[in-house]
Design a protein around this motif. Structure first.
Motif, PDB file in Angstrom:
ATOM      1  N   LYS A  64      84.010 -71.427 126.434  1.00 15.68           N
ATOM      2  CA  LYS A  64      84.304 -70.076 126.910  1.00 15.68           C
ATOM      3  C   LYS A  64      85.627 -70.097 127.661  1.00 15.68           C
ATOM      4  CE  LYS A  64      82.216 -66.567 129.895  1.00 15.68           C
ATOM      5  NZ  LYS A  64      81.058 -66.313 130.760  1.00 15.68           N
ATOM      6  N   ARG A  65      86.493 -69.151 127.348  1.00 16.76           N
ATOM      7  CA  ARG A  65      87.784 -69.089 128.058  1.00 16.76           C
ATOM      8  C   ARG A  65      88.088 -67.645 128.443  1.00 16.76           C
ATOM      9  NH1 ARG A  65      92.289 -72.619 125.040  1.00 16.76           N
ATOM     10  NH2 ARG A  65      93.517 -71.947 126.824  1.00 16.76           N
ATOM     11  N   GLY A  66      89.100 -67.490 129.260  1.00 17.22           N
ATOM     12  CA  GLY A  66      89.492 -66.141 129.688  1.00 17.22           C
ATOM     13  C   GLY A  66      88.823 -65.791 130.995  1.00 17.22           C
ATOM     14  N   THR A  67      89.478 -64.975 131.771  1.00 12.06           N
ATOM     15  CA  THR A  67      88.929 -64.595 133.073  1.00 12.06           C
ATOM     16  C   THR A  67      88.365 -63.178 133.039  1.00 12.06           C
ATOM     17  OG1 THR A  67      91.211 -64.122 133.671  1.00 12.06           O
ATOM     18  CG2 THR A  67      90.268 -66.183 134.520  1.00 12.06           C
ATOM     19  N   SER A  68      89.238 -62.194 132.987  1.00  9.39           N
ATOM     20  CA  SER A  68      88.740 -60.816 132.982  1.00  9.39           C
ATOM     21  C   SER A  68      88.041 -60.492 131.651  1.00  9.39           C
ATOM     22  CB  SER A  68      89.894 -59.842 133.214  1.00  9.39           C
ATOM     23  OG  SER A  68      90.887 -60.043 132.237  1.00  9.39           O
ATOM     24  N   HIS A  69      88.565 -61.030 130.586  1.00  9.77           N
ATOM     25  CA  HIS A  69      88.007 -60.787 129.253  1.00  9.77           C
ATOM     26  C   HIS A  69      87.714 -62.144 128.607  1.00  9.77           C
ATOM     27  CE1 HIS A  69      88.584 -58.639 125.127  1.00  9.77           C
ATOM     28  NE2 HIS A  69      87.344 -59.058 125.316  1.00  9.77           N
ATOM     29  N   SER A  70      86.436 -62.508 128.614  1.00  2.80           N
ATOM     30  CA  SER A  70      86.070 -63.841 128.103  1.00  2.80           C
ATOM     31  C   SER A  70      85.971 -63.858 126.581  1.00  2.80           C
ATOM     32  CB  SER A  70      84.718 -64.256 128.677  1.00  2.80           C
ATOM     33  OG  SER A  70      84.777 -64.257 130.062  1.00  2.80           O
ATOM     34  N   TYR A  71      86.332 -64.994 126.035  1.00  7.07           N
ATOM     35  CA  TYR A  71      86.168 -65.178 124.597  1.00  7.07           C
ATOM     36  C   TYR A  71      85.650 -66.590 124.321  1.00  7.07           C
ATOM     37  CZ  TYR A  71      90.905 -67.025 125.295  1.00  7.07           C
ATOM     38  OH  TYR A  71      91.990 -67.699 125.764  1.00  7.07           O
ATOM     39  N   TYR A  72      85.139 -66.783 123.132  1.00  4.58           N
ATOM     40  CA  TYR A  72      84.423 -68.024 122.802  1.00  4.58           C
ATOM     41  C   TYR A  72      84.977 -68.656 121.536  1.00  4.58           C
ATOM     42  CZ  TYR A  72      81.036 -65.819 125.939  1.00  4.58           C
ATOM     43  OH  TYR A  72      80.436 -65.219 127.008  1.00  4.58           O
ATOM     44  N   ARG A  73      84.860 -69.946 121.497  1.00  4.00           N
ATOM     45  CA  ARG A  73      85.193 -70.664 120.273  1.00  4.00           C
ATOM     46  C   ARG A  73      84.342 -71.924 120.178  1.00  4.00           C
ATOM     47  NH1 ARG A  73      91.127 -73.106 119.988  1.00  4.00           N
ATOM     48  NH2 ARG A  73      90.118 -74.171 118.257  1.00  4.00           N
ATOM     49  N   MET A  74      84.335 -72.535 119.046  1.00  3.37           N
ATOM     50  CA  MET A  74      83.543 -73.763 118.811  1.00  3.37           C
ATOM     51  C   MET A  74      84.204 -74.924 119.538  1.00  3.37           C
ATOM     52  SD  MET A  74      81.097 -74.871 116.509  1.00  3.37           S
ATOM     53  CE  MET A  74      80.576 -76.429 115.819  1.00  3.37           C
ATOM     54  N   THR A  75      83.382 -75.871 119.951  1.00  2.00           N
ATOM     55  CA  THR A  75      83.938 -77.052 120.612  1.00  2.00           C
ATOM     56  C   THR A  75      84.869 -77.799 119.657  1.00  2.00           C
ATOM     57  OG1 THR A  75      83.417 -79.162 121.659  1.00  2.00           O
ATOM     58  CG2 THR A  75      81.923 -78.449 119.929  1.00  2.00           C
ATOM     59  N   GLU A  76      85.854 -78.459 120.228  1.00  2.00           N
ATOM     60  CA  GLU A  76      86.759 -79.271 119.395  1.00  2.00           C
ATOM     61  C   GLU A  76      86.413 -80.749 119.513  1.00  2.00           C
ATOM     62  OE1 GLU A  76      90.984 -78.276 119.618  1.00  2.00           O
ATOM     63  OE2 GLU A  76      90.393 -76.284 120.264  1.00  2.00           O
ATOM     64  N   ASN A  77      85.393 -81.054 120.344  1.00  2.00           N
ATOM     65  CA  ASN A  77      84.948 -82.435 120.527  1.00  2.00           C
ATOM     66  C   ASN A  77      84.305 -82.920 119.229  1.00  2.00           C
ATOM     67  OD1 ASN A  77      83.120 -84.618 121.094  1.00  2.00           O
ATOM     68  ND2 ASN A  77      83.346 -84.157 123.282  1.00  2.00           N
ATOM     69  N   SER A  78      84.944 -83.887 118.615  1.00  2.00           N
ATOM     70  CA  SER A  78      84.511 -84.316 117.285  1.00  2.00           C
ATOM     71  C   SER A  78      83.095 -84.890 117.293  1.00  2.00           C
ATOM     72  CB  SER A  78      85.500 -85.320 116.701  1.00  2.00           C
ATOM     73  OG  SER A  78      85.666 -86.390 117.588  1.00  2.00           O
ATOM     74  N   GLN A  79      82.733 -85.543 118.405  1.00  2.00           N
ATOM     75  CA  GLN A  79      81.392 -86.131 118.497  1.00  2.00           C
ATOM     76  C   GLN A  79      80.334 -85.016 118.504  1.00  2.00           C
ATOM     77  OE1 GLN A  79      81.120 -88.705 121.892  1.00  2.00           O
ATOM     78  NE2 GLN A  79      79.287 -89.712 121.137  1.00  2.00           N
ATOM     79  N   LEU A  80      80.619 -83.986 119.268  1.00  2.11           N
ATOM     80  CA  LEU A  80      79.688 -82.854 119.338  1.00  2.11           C
ATOM     81  C   LEU A  80      79.630 -82.099 118.008  1.00  2.11           C
ATOM     82  CD1 LEU A  80      80.367 -81.404 122.913  1.00  2.11           C
ATOM     83  CD2 LEU A  80      78.311 -82.563 122.118  1.00  2.11           C
ATOM     84  N   VAL A  81      80.769 -81.969 117.384  1.00  2.00           N
ATOM     85  CA  VAL A  81      80.814 -81.284 116.072  1.00  2.00           C
ATOM     86  C   VAL A  81      79.951 -82.048 115.069  1.00  2.00           C
ATOM     87  CG1 VAL A  81      82.311 -80.617 114.125  1.00  2.00           C
ATOM     88  CG2 VAL A  81      83.085 -80.225 116.472  1.00  2.00           C
ATOM     89  N   GLU A  82      80.023 -83.367 115.155  1.00  2.00           N
ATOM     90  CA  GLU A  82      79.213 -84.220 114.274  1.00  2.00           C
ATOM     91  C   GLU A  82      77.720 -83.998 114.518  1.00  2.00           C
ATOM     92  OE1 GLU A  82      79.430 -88.843 113.815  1.00  2.00           O
ATOM     93  OE2 GLU A  82      81.440 -87.973 113.693  1.00  2.00           O
ATOM     94  N   GLU A  83      77.366 -83.887 115.797  1.00  2.00           N
ATOM     95  CA  GLU A  83      75.960 -83.637 116.150  1.00  2.00           C
ATOM     96  C   GLU A  83      75.497 -82.281 115.624  1.00  2.00           C
ATOM     97  OE1 GLU A  83      73.684 -85.632 117.443  1.00  2.00           O
ATOM     98  OE2 GLU A  83      75.176 -87.224 117.516  1.00  2.00           O
ATOM     99  N   VAL A  84      76.356 -81.308 115.741  1.00  2.00           N
ATOM    100  CA  VAL A  84      76.025 -79.965 115.236  1.00  2.00           C
ATOM    101  C   VAL A  84      75.819 -80.022 113.722  1.00  2.00           C
ATOM    102  CG1 VAL A  84      76.913 -77.618 114.906  1.00  2.00           C
ATOM    103  CG2 VAL A  84      77.185 -78.737 117.113  1.00  2.00           C
ATOM    104  N   GLN A  85      76.668 -80.793 113.077  1.00  2.00           N
ATOM    105  CA  GLN A  85      76.576 -80.932 111.622  1.00  2.00           C
ATOM    106  C   GLN A  85      75.215 -81.525 111.226  1.00  2.00           C
ATOM    107  OE1 GLN A  85      79.755 -83.282 110.012  1.00  2.00           O
ATOM    108  NE2 GLN A  85      79.360 -82.617 107.930  1.00  2.00           N
ATOM    109  N   LYS A  86      74.795 -82.561 111.964  1.00  2.00           N
ATOM    110  CA  LYS A  86      73.504 -83.212 111.690  1.00  2.00           C
ATOM    111  C   LYS A  86      72.370 -82.208 111.886  1.00  2.00           C
ATOM    112  CE  LYS A  86      74.603 -87.884 113.188  1.00  2.00           C
ATOM    113  NZ  LYS A  86      74.475 -88.781 114.343  1.00  2.00           N
ATOM    114  N   LEU A  87      72.492 -81.458 112.975  1.00  2.00           N
ATOM    115  CA  LEU A  87      71.472 -80.482 113.319  1.00  2.00           C
ATOM    116  C   LEU A  87      71.327 -79.421 112.222  1.00  2.00           C
ATOM    117  CD1 LEU A  87      69.665 -79.566 115.835  1.00  2.00           C
ATOM    118  CD2 LEU A  87      71.495 -77.956 116.274  1.00  2.00           C
TER     119      LEU A  87
END
Lengths: 100, 515
Positions: A64-87
């Motif tokens: 999550k980024r932004g202060t007054s107006h928050s926005y979201y994106r997927m993690t860029e952590n490759s290890q976590l992305v791999e876990e998401v892929q497995k899931l």
């Protein structure tokens, strides 16, 4: 997998909304949008996804980024992305088994 | 100012090489008109061929569908993302608007991360989610375009157009180049059109160009334009191109002049196609590759017909000494057809072309003036490239030339040969006449010809060598419906005791009797 445990990841599968959100971000990895926008993309009410989005951010699967107006994106952590892929693979495999 | 290629076949030709780098481009069209495909192709070409990374900002379509559709065209966007040359993101117009105003933020990060040079926004119509008031909406749009330019990106903006009347929106004024895509249905046929409405800082071919969406993306066929002025340079030659029919070559002063165009007119079955084929085969024999553009027959039919006269056309095709472009005139797009001809001429080094028949092109255009323009453009293209061309056309009348059906294009060509039937006695015989021959003297005799094994053969003039048959030199009005014999007493060919020629009819029914 320092900030997310196998248990908490498995719990995502039990939450239909979280799983749908994660699937959306996984399939569209460079999505960057606010809650309003994401609710449109996934076809759910903003209220319905607000808490689930926050929890996915706490698990560091989303960023999550932004202060007054928050926005979201997927993690860029490759290890976590791999876990998401497995899931996601497990999720589809279970769905296939149930269907058959 | 440097122009950058779009990488879209035919579009760069329309744009005389590409679009100025500093330009912002708007692609507008109704649903399914090919807007996204065009933009993706531009982006993909930039990444793969010009090493210019790109960014796709989608306000509506899911990136996963963009990946899928691009993959169908053979464009692996996921691979490019892995190589950090592309980012396909879906987001909201509001967020993009906010982000473009800041130096830091995800958009600036993305642009810097991959060094993006081109950006596609699909589609700008969603800005209406932010603002409904036209002046403010225009302001918003301008800000977005300027922000992209400030970041060093070339914006390629997609806009929806539900109907023709909605085409002139403010966005067309705010950008530098506008490309309009449309689709029209006539009968059962649907045709796609592309039109460059404006493009600042460059010339381009105006008007509507047809295009297709193929497995490789968009293929644009530039509109056929008849030359408006004499070009500065046109090759001229004194070399003669033989037909391989010695007597005919002699009539033409040695053959057709290289680079010239011939209109070969005649009735059905008069041997026009055969003479065209002989012209190509003679070219193949002397190392001049030929192209047969046939709008009537299938290649197998052409080779079979040639074989019955002892010509191995199939072998010449196999050896790639001649080539065929066989296409049906039904639903024929002339822009595309011309484009394919030019492509084949260039790729195969064609020196001789035969079109069988140009009469078929008439049914492909709504406006007769376009037919003339098309033939003019074809002839000029061949001439400018030093290619000798034979344009076959059908003459409706079996006998006589009451109506000159080829008058529409006869002034465009350098030479005309007429093949006609002549009724003599109880026989239909065939006559050949060189009507016109620019750039050289030609034989003005009307000559009889035969179709035999080894093709068209002209009869010798000397009646001594022709047995019972007589040459046309003993007749007047050969090209009328009623030829009549002359100078019979001197011909020495009268039937003994009758005063008649051997091929005259008996009694009062002789066609030339009353002339």
């Amino acid at each position: 997998m320092s900030h997310v445990t196998r248990e908490s990841l498995q719990s995502i599968k039990k939450s239909g909304v979280k799983m749908q959100l994660l699937l959306f971000f996984y399939n569209n990895p460079f999505t960057v949008d606010d809650l309003e926008g994401i609710s449109m993309w996934v076809g759910m009410h903003k209220k319905e996804i607000t808490r689930e989005m926050e929890e996915l951010c706490q698990m560091r699967l989303l960023v999550k980024r932004g202060t007054s107006h928050s926005y979201y994106r997927m993690t860029e952590n490759s290890q976590l992305v791999e876990e998401v892929q497995k899931l996601i693979k497990e999720f589809y495999a279970q769905r296939k088994t149930k269907a058959s | 100012m440097s122009n950058i290629q779009t990488g879209i076949t035919g579009l760069d030709e329309v744009l005389h090489g590409g679009i100025p780098r500093e330009n912002s481009v708007l692609v507008k069209g109704p649903p399914g008109s090919g807007k996204t495909t065009l933009a993706l192709q531009f982006l993909y070409h930039g990444i793969v061929e010009c090493n210019e990374p790109g960014l796709i900002i989608s306000f509506e379509e899911f990136p996963q569908l963009i990946y899928r559709d691009a993959q169908n065209m053979g464009w692996d966007l996921k691979k490019l993302e892995k190589e950090n040359k592309l980012r396909v993101m879906c987001t909201s117009p509001q967020l993009v608007q906010e982000q473009l105003g800041t130096k830091e933020g995800f958009l600036a990060d993305l642009i810097e991360e991959i060094g993006a040079k081109r950006v596609v926004v699909d589609s700008i119509t969603h800005l209406q989610r932010l603002e409904q008031e036209p002046v403010k909406l225009r302001e918003l749009f301008n800000k977005m375009i300027n922000a992209f330019k400030r970041e060093g990106l070339m914006p390629f903006i997609i806009a929806e157009a539900a109907a023709e009347k909605e085409r002139l929106g403010f966005e067309e004024y705010a950008v530098d180049s506008v490309i309009i895509l449309s689709q029209e249905v006539k009968g059962h046929m649907s045709t796609r059109y592309l039109q460059v409405m404006k493009s600042r800082g460059q010339n381009f071919i105006t008007g509507r160009h047809t295009f297709q969406i193929t497995g490789d993306g968009l293929e644009v066929f530039p509109r056929i334009t008849a030359p408006r002025a004499v070009v500065n340079y046109q090759p001229s030659s004194q070399i003669r191109n033989s037909f391989g029919v010695p007597e005919l070559d002699q009539m033409l002063g040695g053959g057709l002049i290289e680079g010239n165009s011939l209109l070969l007119a005649g009735g059905s079955g008069a041997g026009k196609s055969l003479l065209g084929l002989q012209f190509l085969m003679q070219g193949a024999a002397v190392g001049e590759p030929g192209l047969l553009v046939d709008l009537e027959e299938h290649p197998s039919q052409i080779t079979r017909n040639a074989a019955t006269l002892g010509f191995d056309f199939e072998e010449l095709l196999h050896q790639e000494k001649v080539f065929t472009l066989c296409t049906s005139p039904v639903e024929l797009d002339l822009n595309e057809h011309f484009y394919i001809i030019k492509k084949m001429v260039k790729e195969k080094g064609i020196k001789r072309v035969v079109i069988d028949t140009i009469s078929n092109y008439e049914g492909c255009v709504d406006d007769p003036a376009l037919y003339k323009d098309y033939i003019h453009a074809l002839i000029n293209y061949f001439k400018n490239n030093g290619i000798t061309s034979v344009h076959i056309t059908e003459v409706d009348e079996l006998l006589g030339i009451n109506t000159i059906t080829f008058h529409k294009v006869s002034f465009l060509v350098d030479a005309i040969i007429l093949l006609r039937y002549v009724e003599l006695g109880t026989e239909l015989r065939k006559a050949l006449l060189v009507v016109k021959m620019r750039g050289g003297a030609h034989d003005k005799d009307i000559r009889e010809y035969l179709i035999e094994e080894n093709g068209i053969q002209l009869r010798r003039i000397d009646p001594e060598e022709m047995g019972k048959k007589l040459s046309f030199q003993h007749y007047n009005g050969i090209l009328s419906e009623t030829p009549r014999s002359v100078n019979r007493a001197n011909s020495g060919q009268l039937l003994p005791g009758t005063g008649r020629h051997p091929d005259e009819r008996q009694g009062d029914d002789y066609p030339g009797k009353n002339c």
